[in-house]
Design an enzyme around this catalytic site. Sequence first.
Site, PDB file in Angstrom:
ATOM      1  CD  GLN A   1      -3.941   2.057  -3.386  1.00 19.22           C
ATOM      2  OE1 GLN A   1      -3.340   3.119  -3.538  1.00 19.22           O
ATOM      3  NE2 GLN A   1      -3.690   1.238  -2.373  1.00 19.22           N
TER       4      GLN A   1
ATOM      5  CB  SER B   1      -6.095   3.579  -0.392  1.00 20.06           C
ATOM      6  OG  SER B   1      -4.711   3.842  -0.422  1.00 20.06           O
TER       7      SER B   1
ATOM      8  CG  ASP C   1      -1.999   1.064   1.154  1.00 19.44           C
ATOM      9  OD1 ASP C   1      -2.471   1.384   0.049  1.00 19.44           O
ATOM     10  OD2 ASP C   1      -2.358   1.628   2.215  1.00 19.44           O
TER      11      ASP C   1
END
Length: 299
Positions: free
Chosen positions: A290, A240, A216
């Site tokens: 993502q 995110s 991430d």
Amino acid sequence: MPASETPETRKTPAELIEGLERLLSVEELDTDLYRGLRNPGGQGRVFGGQVIAQALMSATASVEPDRIVHSLHAYFMRPGDENLPIICRVERDFDGRSFSTRRVVAMQKGKPILNLAASFQIPEEGFNHQAEMPDIPQPEDLLSDAELIRRESAELPEAFVKAMTRPRPIEMRAVKPWSLLRPEKSEPVRQIWMRAVAPIAGDQVMHRAIMTYASDMALLSTSMQPHGVSWISPGMQSASLDHALWLHGDVRADEWMLYVTDSPWAGGGRGFNRGQIFARDGRLIASTAQEGLIRQRRT
């Protein structure tokens, strides 16, 4: 202890990794109900990689040990509070001969902050092919993120510099440094070496969880590069929205891994990003995708 030091800044690399393993190791409260610890050194909003990794560890605890996670898909719904633990409820959707699927809801104060779906497979032989790892400078020839922040420290708030340069369990070294203060417009591609700062005591379950945690990092900012902004630019909002990860092989998260990211699209206040994670020997060990919020409010 000097005023500039805290217990966090005095931790050794081994202590940082022990803390990360402890943070990601969930506690079973009841059947299919788990608790993830709060991050004692955190400040404010829970890092998304932590929630994903704790939800993954909860799902993993509910499957047979011979089944290995090969994909996960997560949606962020609310920012997590680092002052609270995270409760994960697991649903056992399917157990077949080769595959198992699980759904996890991560909660704080009774409200979901993340939904995760994960699939597990008994290892088997099959066709093989993969993308090639790019030929780039080696990590020993590059500066760490903390060293790059220190180069701009005279123009940044002292508290920000301390927070960004404190010892962290994951070290990252970018092939092409990206200035947070003066981000130049550039092609939406990044290449970053990353690894845990000390040996990991756990098995493949923990190595995969730590790589999931690190996946991430640095992904969303790839979609900001063509626009000459960073997450500290005035009026910038970034977060995110979802995160997907496919695991292709065994992971050694305490050895250098190359994270290659690109962003083929941005629009509507969102940026879409993709990533490939290579082991240093050239094996493609994971792929990511993502979408995130990249909204700049004009003042």
